[in-house]
Design a protein around this motif. Structure first.
Motif, mmCIF file in Angstrom:
data_model
loop_
_atom_site.group_PDB
_atom_site.id
_atom_site.type_symbol
_atom_site.label_atom_id
_atom_site.label_comp_id
_atom_site.label_asym_id
_atom_site.label_seq_id
_atom_site.Cartn_x
_atom_site.Cartn_y
_atom_site.Cartn_z
ATOM 1 N N SER A 55 0.974 -1.189 -0.051
ATOM 2 C CA SER A 55 0.017 0.174 -0.045
ATOM 3 C C SER A 55 0.726 1.204 -0.089
ATOM 4 O O SER A 55 1.785 1.193 0.736
ATOM 5 C CB SER A 55 -0.890 0.052 1.202
ATOM 6 O OG SER A 55 -1.633 1.313 1.597
ATOM 7 N N SER A 56 0.548 2.074 -0.513
ATOM 8 C CA SER A 56 1.214 3.598 -0.751
ATOM 9 C C SER A 56 0.974 4.422 0.319
ATOM 10 O O SER A 56 1.668 5.328 0.603
ATOM 11 C CB SER A 56 1.121 4.415 -2.041
ATOM 12 O OG SER A 56 -0.189 4.597 -2.107
ATOM 13 N N VAL A 57 -0.108 4.049 1.314
ATOM 14 C CA VAL A 57 -0.430 4.799 2.367
ATOM 15 C C VAL A 57 0.003 3.785 3.608
ATOM 16 O O VAL A 57 -0.458 2.535 3.684
ATOM 17 C CB VAL A 57 -1.955 4.868 2.443
ATOM 18 C CG1 VAL A 57 -2.347 5.670 3.523
ATOM 19 C CG2 VAL A 57 -2.226 5.825 1.309
ATOM 20 N N PHE A 58 0.819 4.357 4.638
ATOM 21 C CA PHE A 58 1.108 3.554 5.657
ATOM 22 C C PHE A 58 0.880 4.282 6.890
ATOM 23 O O PHE A 58 0.587 5.586 7.178
ATOM 24 C CB PHE A 58 2.585 3.103 5.722
ATOM 25 C CG PHE A 58 3.575 4.343 5.803
ATOM 26 C CD1 PHE A 58 4.313 4.479 7.022
ATOM 27 C CD2 PHE A 58 4.085 5.195 4.861
ATOM 28 C CE1 PHE A 58 5.261 5.500 7.004
ATOM 29 C CE2 PHE A 58 4.647 6.242 4.914
ATOM 30 C CZ PHE A 58 5.531 6.529 6.046
ATOM 31 N N ARG A 68 11.367 -15.069 -3.753
ATOM 32 C CA ARG A 68 10.259 -14.393 -3.344
ATOM 33 C C ARG A 68 10.213 -14.197 -2.092
ATOM 34 O O ARG A 68 10.253 -15.317 -1.149
ATOM 35 C CB ARG A 68 8.949 -15.070 -3.910
ATOM 36 C CG ARG A 68 8.920 -15.152 -5.557
ATOM 37 C CD ARG A 68 7.886 -15.854 -5.883
ATOM 38 N NE ARG A 68 7.419 -15.219 -7.125
ATOM 39 C CZ ARG A 68 6.153 -14.323 -7.302
ATOM 40 N NH1 ARG A 68 5.509 -14.263 -6.341
ATOM 41 N NH2 ARG A 68 6.052 -13.850 -8.606
ATOM 42 N N GLU A 69 10.156 -13.048 -1.381
ATOM 43 C CA GLU A 69 10.191 -12.865 0.137
ATOM 44 C C GLU A 69 9.333 -11.648 0.400
ATOM 45 O O GLU A 69 9.121 -10.819 -0.352
ATOM 46 C CB GLU A 69 11.417 -12.528 0.419
ATOM 47 C CG GLU A 69 11.589 -12.465 2.054
ATOM 48 C CD GLU A 69 13.039 -12.506 2.464
ATOM 49 O OE1 GLU A 69 13.118 -12.087 3.496
ATOM 50 O OE2 GLU A 69 14.105 -13.061 1.668
ATOM 51 N N GLU A 70 8.521 -11.741 1.562
ATOM 52 C CA GLU A 70 7.790 -10.707 2.027
ATOM 53 C C GLU A 70 8.710 -9.912 3.225
ATOM 54 O O GLU A 70 8.916 -10.785 4.020
ATOM 55 C CB GLU A 70 6.312 -10.999 2.522
ATOM 56 C CG GLU A 70 5.782 -9.898 2.817
ATOM 57 C CD GLU A 70 4.093 -10.146 2.984
ATOM 58 O OE1 GLU A 70 3.463 -9.856 3.981
ATOM 59 O OE2 GLU A 70 3.435 -10.938 2.082
ATOM 60 N N LEU A 89 5.776 -0.671 6.817
ATOM 61 C CA LEU A 89 5.845 -0.864 4.969
ATOM 62 C C LEU A 89 5.938 -2.242 4.784
ATOM 63 O O LEU A 89 6.559 -3.086 5.568
ATOM 64 C CB LEU A 89 6.734 -0.068 4.517
ATOM 65 C CG LEU A 89 6.623 1.774 4.490
ATOM 66 C CD1 LEU A 89 8.051 2.218 3.984
ATOM 67 C CD2 LEU A 89 5.449 2.024 3.667
ATOM 68 N N GLN A 90 5.012 -2.790 3.993
ATOM 69 C CA GLN A 90 5.182 -4.183 3.533
ATOM 70 C C GLN A 90 5.443 -4.214 2.307
ATOM 71 O O GLN A 90 4.902 -3.599 1.464
ATOM 72 C CB GLN A 90 3.771 -4.828 3.728
ATOM 73 C CG GLN A 90 3.531 -5.076 5.240
ATOM 74 C CD GLN A 90 2.066 -5.948 5.474
ATOM 75 O OE1 GLN A 90 1.140 -5.507 4.904
ATOM 76 N NE2 GLN A 90 2.240 -6.878 6.402
#
Length: 84
Positions: free
Chosen positions: A7-10, A49-51, A14-15
């Motif tokens: 999301s550009s709003v935090f 691939r990592e979060e 931040l994810q």
């Protein structure tokens, strides 16, 4: 693009979803609307691939920010907004 912000709003975190070769180092710089560096982070990537969750942002003032991510030669910038 090697990273996608959920999301550009935090508010306080931040994810990111990272799609990048493992073993590389990701560097992030969060700047306020005047261009001053507010936070930096470096992370070694363990999987293709990592979060990633970048926490501890709750004490930053509300407003507009620019996130600069770099990994080797790859660089990207994103505009973000910190809200209540």
């Amino acid at each position: 693009m090697f990273a996608k912000v959920k999301s550009s709003v935090f508010i306080d975190v931040l994810q990111f979803q990272l799609n990048t070769p493992k073993g590389n180092c990701l560097r992030g710089v969060l700047k306020d609307d005047t261009g001053s560096i507010c936070r930096t982070m470096e992370k070694n990537i363990a999987k293709d691939r990592e979060e990633l969750i970048w926490g501890g942002l709750n004490d930053l003032p509300y407003g507009r920010y620019t996130l600069e991510l770099s990994q080797g030669e790859n660089e990207m910038k994103m505009n973000l907004v910190k809200r209540v």
